[in-house]
Design a protein around this motif. Structure first.
Motif, mmCIF file in Angstrom:
data_model
loop_
_atom_site.group_PDB
_atom_site.id
_atom_site.type_symbol
_atom_site.label_atom_id
_atom_site.label_comp_id
_atom_site.label_asym_id
_atom_site.label_seq_id
_atom_site.Cartn_x
_atom_site.Cartn_y
_atom_site.Cartn_z
ATOM 1 N N THR A 158 63.737 33.091 75.052
ATOM 2 C CA THR A 158 65.471 32.174 74.688
ATOM 3 C C THR A 158 66.082 31.442 76.301
ATOM 4 O OG1 THR A 158 67.888 31.435 73.434
ATOM 5 C CG2 THR A 158 67.090 33.328 74.595
ATOM 6 N N ASN A 159 66.602 30.439 76.477
ATOM 7 C CA ASN A 159 67.064 30.417 77.922
ATOM 8 C C ASN A 159 68.041 29.606 77.909
ATOM 9 O OD1 ASN A 159 67.762 28.591 80.127
ATOM 10 N ND2 ASN A 159 65.737 27.944 80.521
ATOM 11 N N VAL A 160 69.255 30.590 78.103
ATOM 12 C CA VAL A 160 70.813 30.551 78.112
ATOM 13 C C VAL A 160 71.404 29.861 79.149
ATOM 14 C CG1 VAL A 160 73.194 32.147 76.895
ATOM 15 C CG2 VAL A 160 70.517 32.373 76.729
ATOM 16 N N ARG A 161 71.406 28.661 79.217
ATOM 17 C CA ARG A 161 71.812 27.955 80.611
ATOM 18 C C ARG A 161 73.547 27.683 80.742
ATOM 19 N NH1 ARG A 161 69.415 24.910 77.235
ATOM 20 N NH2 ARG A 161 71.596 24.141 77.209
ATOM 21 N N PRO A 162 74.105 27.822 82.228
ATOM 22 C CA PRO A 162 75.476 27.936 82.334
ATOM 23 C C PRO A 162 76.424 27.059 81.760
ATOM 24 C CG PRO A 162 74.847 27.314 84.208
ATOM 25 C CD PRO A 162 73.515 27.315 83.189
ATOM 26 N N ASN A 163 75.807 25.916 81.011
ATOM 27 C CA ASN A 163 76.497 24.401 81.202
ATOM 28 C C ASN A 163 76.998 24.317 79.782
ATOM 29 O OD1 ASN A 163 76.373 23.458 83.331
ATOM 30 N ND2 ASN A 163 75.197 22.341 82.839
ATOM 31 N N ASP A 164 77.862 24.084 78.769
ATOM 32 C CA ASP A 164 78.499 24.538 77.477
ATOM 33 C C ASP A 164 78.404 25.096 76.866
ATOM 34 O OD1 ASP A 164 78.039 21.113 77.768
ATOM 35 O OD2 ASP A 164 75.859 21.721 77.412
ATOM 36 N N MET A 165 78.752 26.587 77.574
ATOM 37 C CA MET A 165 78.230 27.621 76.681
ATOM 38 C C MET A 165 79.355 27.826 75.674
ATOM 39 S SD MET A 165 76.502 30.840 77.375
ATOM 40 C CE MET A 165 76.013 31.639 78.891
ATOM 41 N N HIS A 166 81.085 27.038 76.291
ATOM 42 C CA HIS A 166 81.625 27.858 75.636
ATOM 43 C C HIS A 166 82.135 26.704 74.007
ATOM 44 C CE1 HIS A 166 82.777 31.155 77.176
ATOM 45 N NE2 HIS A 166 82.915 30.434 78.107
ATOM 46 N N ASP A 167 80.603 25.539 73.854
ATOM 47 C CA ASP A 167 81.623 24.739 73.252
ATOM 48 C C ASP A 167 80.094 24.555 71.771
ATOM 49 O OD1 ASP A 167 81.299 21.884 72.322
ATOM 50 O OD2 ASP A 167 81.024 20.965 73.739
ATOM 51 N N ALA A 168 80.935 25.043 70.868
ATOM 52 C CA ALA A 168 80.304 24.937 69.080
ATOM 53 C C ALA A 168 79.577 23.740 69.149
ATOM 54 C CB ALA A 168 81.773 25.815 68.456
ATOM 55 N N ASN A 169 79.665 22.991 69.551
ATOM 56 C CA ASN A 169 78.930 21.388 69.187
ATOM 57 C C ASN A 169 77.608 21.456 69.954
ATOM 58 O OD1 ASN A 169 81.195 20.518 67.111
ATOM 59 N ND2 ASN A 169 82.852 19.888 69.418
ATOM 60 N N ARG A 202 51.842 33.180 64.165
ATOM 61 C CA ARG A 202 52.973 32.404 63.787
ATOM 62 C C ARG A 202 54.025 32.724 65.343
ATOM 63 N NH1 ARG A 202 48.612 31.108 63.307
ATOM 64 N NH2 ARG A 202 47.529 30.272 60.966
ATOM 65 N N GLY A 203 54.115 31.302 64.694
ATOM 66 C CA GLY A 203 55.961 31.532 64.790
ATOM 67 C C GLY A 203 56.946 30.590 64.145
ATOM 68 N N ILE A 204 58.304 30.887 64.737
ATOM 69 C CA ILE A 204 59.730 30.077 64.312
ATOM 70 C C ILE A 204 60.005 29.896 65.830
ATOM 71 C CG2 ILE A 204 61.399 30.705 62.169
ATOM 72 C CD1 ILE A 204 60.096 32.421 60.180
ATOM 73 N N HIS A 205 61.101 28.823 65.482
ATOM 74 C CA HIS A 205 61.898 27.682 66.003
ATOM 75 C C HIS A 205 62.893 27.919 65.679
ATOM 76 C CE1 HIS A 205 63.830 25.266 68.822
ATOM 77 N NE2 HIS A 205 64.224 24.526 68.187
ATOM 78 N N GLY A 206 64.169 27.854 66.587
ATOM 79 C CA GLY A 206 65.446 28.193 65.512
ATOM 80 C C GLY A 206 66.405 27.518 66.542
ATOM 81 N N GLN A 207 67.751 27.231 66.460
ATOM 82 C CA GLN A 207 69.211 26.912 67.449
ATOM 83 C C GLN A 207 69.796 27.045 66.490
ATOM 84 O OE1 GLN A 207 66.883 22.294 68.216
ATOM 85 N NE2 GLN A 207 68.909 22.468 67.393
ATOM 86 N N ALA A 208 71.078 27.449 67.199
ATOM 87 C CA ALA A 208 72.275 28.180 66.562
ATOM 88 C C ALA A 208 73.077 27.225 67.937
ATOM 89 C CB ALA A 208 72.192 29.703 66.867
ATOM 90 N N PRO A 209 74.527 27.934 67.138
ATOM 91 C CA PRO A 209 75.602 27.120 68.904
ATOM 92 C C PRO A 209 76.168 27.364 69.865
ATOM 93 C CG PRO A 209 76.705 27.066 66.501
ATOM 94 C CD PRO A 209 75.748 27.548 66.477
ATOM 95 N N THR A 210 75.480 26.787 70.948
ATOM 96 C CA THR A 210 75.764 27.472 72.368
ATOM 97 C C THR A 210 76.736 29.223 72.000
ATOM 98 O OG1 THR A 210 77.552 26.315 73.298
ATOM 99 C CG2 THR A 210 75.481 25.890 73.857
ATOM 100 N N THR A 211 77.691 29.330 71.854
ATOM 101 C CA THR A 211 78.617 30.133 71.278
ATOM 102 C C THR A 211 77.939 31.758 70.891
ATOM 103 O OG1 THR A 211 79.919 28.932 69.380
ATOM 104 C CG2 THR A 211 80.728 28.962 70.994
ATOM 105 N N ALA A 212 77.064 31.341 70.025
ATOM 106 C CA ALA A 212 76.174 32.400 69.854
ATOM 107 C C ALA A 212 75.257 32.712 71.178
ATOM 108 C CB ALA A 212 75.285 31.861 67.944
ATOM 109 N N PHE A 213 75.588 32.503 71.790
ATOM 110 C CA PHE A 213 74.560 32.702 73.018
ATOM 111 C C PHE A 213 75.138 33.885 73.797
ATOM 112 C CE2 PHE A 213 71.954 29.760 70.909
ATOM 113 C CZ PHE A 213 70.283 30.552 71.657
#
Length: 414
Positions: free
Chosen positions: A242-253, A195-206
């Motif tokens: 998780t896939n951490v992309r370079p764009n938006d890394m500092h945008d909490a929105n 089983r799995g869980i999908h989650g999301q967080a602001p890019t700043t968390a990454f």
């Protein structure tokens, strides 16, 4: 005499890309989707596009549309796939782009896009031919009526029927009723128990991870999460990717996603209801990761709890796509034909290959036979079984190692 449309059941990735192919080929079509809109349910995790998947999409879309699609995709560099120990934070393995799973797609980058964005982009121009709140439960073949020739109608849950079509394409996912009817039950989807869980967080968390694709692994030594079926005997392996992309890394929105997988018995939804979304799933994810390294804690402490969702890990017959008596007026694409585990990230890429192949065969038949599609479904299914069978076997083989999953004659189907 007007040409009967191609009928498409389901409004997922494969269905909408096929619809787009038919639109560009000027072949009439109608899409029937059970949900109320594209945004009706959670869209799931971000999808990695292989070179084969990208090539298939590019072969369907016109150049301007493909450029818009590719611009929407994230392009991740970094060190390829890096595996990290969830407790210590140490690197336990690296897989460079171009090695092993062939992570790279183009220009030495790992290309990915959210499922919701893909559906939205594929549907451009097709809106008037997509009908929502239309749950297809089967089909009926129609004989020649008033010189119109043979055809097919989709049957809906309320008992009503579609217009007569020349061909029906079942693309409504792993629970496809069209697939069951067409194959006489030969197409099966098994519940692997994981089983799995999908989650999301602001890019700043990454930020602490940096750019790249990361698999964070907890081998499950020690304390068990409350309420788990495995409580008292060691929790068992849990991992996220998780896939951490370079764009938006500092945008909490802006939010990035992660996908958690637990071996059978570790992640259990209340009352075995995997349609639950929100705080219940978020709380379990936080509980399972409470002892993880501080570097990873922001992914869970800062998560958007409303977007957390459970999911089951399933797979169709591991030996490949079975054969069934060909029906010239009905076929299936995507998960309806070959559901796969998330291992290797090849399910969606195989689905868009279906759309490109079937769309091309229909376009060629339209050009050379004036809309006579005799032989198209047989040709499509022969080629689809080849590449999709390889993909299913690969996905299942990886899942047996990653998720401790196994299918045999006693395995449950969904």
């Amino acid at each position: 005499m007007s040409q009967k449309p191609i009928l498409i059941s389901g409004g997922g990735l494969a269905s909408l890309l096929l619809a787009r192919s038919l639109l560009l080929s000027k072949i009439p079509f109608q899409v029937f989707e059970r949900d109320a809109s594209l945004a009706f349910r959670g869209q799931g995790y971000r999808l990695r596009l292989s070179s084969e998947g990208l090539d298939a999409i590019e072969s369907v879309l016109d150049p301007a549309s493909f450029q818009r699609f590719y611009d929407r995709c994230g392009k991740t560099g970094g060190n390829g796939l890096v595996s990290l120990d969830a407790i210590t934070g140490e690197v336990i393995g690296e897989q460079r782009v171009g090695a092993g799973e062939n992570l790279g797609s183009r220009d030495g980058k790992i290309v990915g896009i959210a499922r919701g964005d893909m559906r939205q982009l594929f549907m451009e121009g097709c809106e008037e031919f997509v009908h929502f709140n239309k749950h297809v439960t089967g089909y009926e073949l129609t004989e020649d009526q008033e010189g119109e020739g043979k055809g097919v109608r989709a049957v809906f849950a309320d008992g009503s029927k579609s217009v007569q079509g020349s061909l029906l394409v079942g693309g409504e996912g792993l629970r496809s009723t069209v697939a069951k009817q067409l194959s006489g039950g030969r197409l099966k989807v098994y519940d692997l128990g994981a089983r799995g869980i999908h989650g999301q967080a602001p890019t700043t968390a990454f930020r602490a991870l940096g750019e790249g694709v990361f698999r964070i692994v907890d081998e499950g030594e020690g304390e068990t999460a409350p309420g788990s079926q495995s409580q008292g005997r060691g929790r068992g392996r849990v991992s996220i990717i998780t896939n951490v992309r370079p764009n938006d890394m500092h945008d909490a929105n802006v939010e990035f996603g992660w996908t958690m997988v637990g071996v059978p018995g570790v992640i259990t939804a209340p009352n075995d209801d995997y349609s639950i979304v929100g705080k219940t799933a978020a709380d379990l994810a936080k509980s399972l990761t409470k002892n993880w390294h501080p570097r990873f804690k922001p992914l869970f402490d800062q998560m958007n709890e409303r977007e957390a969702a459970f999911w089951k890990i399933t797979c169709s017959t591991p030996t490949g796509v079975p054969e069934w008596p060909n029906e010239p007026r009905v076929t299936v694409i995507g998960d309806a034909a070959h559901a796969m585990t998330p291992a290797g990230g090849i399910g969606a890429n195989t689905a868009v290959r279906d759309s490109a192949l079937l769309g091309r065969l229909l376009r060629e038949a339209q050009a050379h036979a004036g809309g006579n599609y005799e032989g198209v479904t047989a040709a499509y299914e022969k080629e689809m079984r080849r590449y999709a069978g390889e993909a299913v076997r690969s996905s299942y083989g990886t899942a047996t190692k990653m998720f401790q999953a196994h299918i045999d004659e006693l395995s449950k189907t969904v």
